[in-house]
Design a protein around this motif. Structure first.
Motif, short mmCIF file in Angstrom:
data_model
loop_
_atom_site.label_atom_id
_atom_site.label_comp_id
_atom_site.label_asym_id
_atom_site.label_seq_id
_atom_site.Cartn_x
_atom_site.Cartn_y
_atom_site.Cartn_z
N SER A 1 40.38 -16.33 80.81
CA SER A 1 40.35 -17.69 80.29
C SER A 1 41.71 -18.06 79.71
O SER A 1 42.48 -17.17 79.29
CB SER A 1 39.28 -17.81 79.19
N SER B 1 35.85 -17.19 70.72
CA SER B 1 35.43 -18.37 69.96
C SER B 1 34.61 -17.97 68.74
O SER B 1 34.79 -18.51 67.65
CB SER B 1 34.60 -19.31 70.84
N THR C 1 38.70 -26.57 75.69
CA THR C 1 39.33 -25.29 76.02
C THR C 1 40.79 -25.28 75.60
O THR C 1 41.31 -24.27 75.10
CB THR C 1 39.23 -25.02 77.53
N SER D 1 42.50 -22.88 72.91
CA SER D 1 43.69 -22.12 73.32
C SER D 1 44.82 -22.31 72.32
O SER D 1 45.57 -21.37 72.02
CB SER D 1 44.13 -22.54 74.72
#
Length: 324
Positions: free
Chosen positions: A27, A126, A275, A279
């Motif tokens: 990811s 997360s 996302t 990040s």
């Protein structure tokens, strides 16, 4: 502003690195924290960027977790069914308690143990950074926990697709097992869809239902932290549990997403933005992580991460089999 721009640039680099051969399975969040750590330890984080890096790590993170609520609806939770929800809830609870217990046996610091437990049992990086809003561990502990869940989540991502035939799992059961035990959402998607569309879709929904449990876990840890402060002499008698408003925002947006149908193109933009913000937060985490301090932690936390991974994989599989 310098710190915000630096965190955003490294987050963007995480998205860019995924275009390289062999890196698409990771990811952008994981690539962002690795890039941030490399930047900090090879070049050094400028002093004038510190304030913006801290802002990314705290405020931007909370906004991103609130927006995660728009990726889940009550209808999706219902689709998982009573059996699926029971498997997910028992796997999460059992793994968290096992990890905390094993952390004590191994002599791993309580805060780092809680972060590894949350990352393994709920939703990877997360969950680690969300849990740290009440655990308040050093940044090196957070980075170590993220590293643990990344390594063992990647092991699961590559190994799970090899096992359905050996374990006699149909598409539905394999999807449930993947969603209930693999660490990151991206890792669940990569592993579950290897067994077809049905397994992939159910694995993703099961994982999102598991993410929903992030809210009660963070609130519970906040209550326990306040209780320790009152009884351990580290806070005054009137100490209250830190109220994670961002978690309540997460739950509220799940409700909004359950009532209002968001157009597919808008949903895609929201997922991408969420996302990216996550990040940014992990890039900031990397920018505050010192390899020397990570090395000083030793191998015991890594051993804890391995044992937690093996537990959730085997325990959730047993539950899937027993409830078939």
């Amino acid at each position: 502003m310098p710190g915000l721009l630096l965190s955003a640039a490294i987050a963007g680099a995480g998205f860019g690195l995924r275009q390289l051969p062999g890196l698409a399975v990771f990811s952008p969040m994981i690539l962002a924290i690795v890039s941030g750590m490399a930047f900090h330890n090879l070049i050094g984080t400028p002093h004038r960027a510190k304030a913006g890096v801290t802002f990314s790590l705290r405020r931007v993170l909370r906004l991103a977790i609130v927006l995660l609520g728009l990726q889940l609806t009550a209808e999706q939770v219902v689709e998982v069914g009573a059996r699926g929800l029971a498997v997910i809830a028992l796997s999460l609870t059992g793994t968290f308690l096992f990890t905390v217990w094993m952390g004590r046996l191994l002599g791993v610091e309580r805060k780092l143990t809680e972060l590894i437990a949350a990352g393994t049992s709920i939703c990877g990086a997360s969950a680690v950074i969300a849990t740290n809003t009440v655990t308040r561990a050093p940044d090196e502990d957070v980075a170590y926990a993220v590293a643990c869940v990344t390594v063992f989540g990647s092991v699961a991502m590559f190994s799970y697709p090899l096992l359905p035939a050996l374990l006699h799992l149909d598409a539905h059961d394999y999807g449930l097992w993947s969603g209930a035990s693999i660490h990151e959402i991206a890792q669940v998607v990569a592993a579950a869809f290897q067994q077809g569309q049905q397994a992939g879709e159910f694995g993703t929904v099961a994982k999102l239902a598991r993410v929903m449990l992030l809210a009660p876990v963070v609130i519970t840890l906040g209550v326990l932290a306040a209780r320790r402060a009152r009884h351990g002499g580290h806070g005054h008698a009137g100490a209250k549990a830190p109220l994670p408003w961002f978690v309540l925002g997460f739950v509220a947006l799940v409700g909004v997403n359950s009532i209002i149908t968001i157009p597919a193109d808008v949903r895609t933009m929201i997922v991408t933005a969420t996302t990216f913000l996550l990040s940014m937060a992990l890039a900031a985490m990397g920018l505050e992580t010192d390899f020397a301090k990570l090395k000083a932690k030793g191998l015991r936390p890594l051993t804890l991460g391995l044992l937690a991974f093996l537990f959730i994989a085997s325990f959730s599989l047993a539950l899937v089999k027993l409830t078939t």
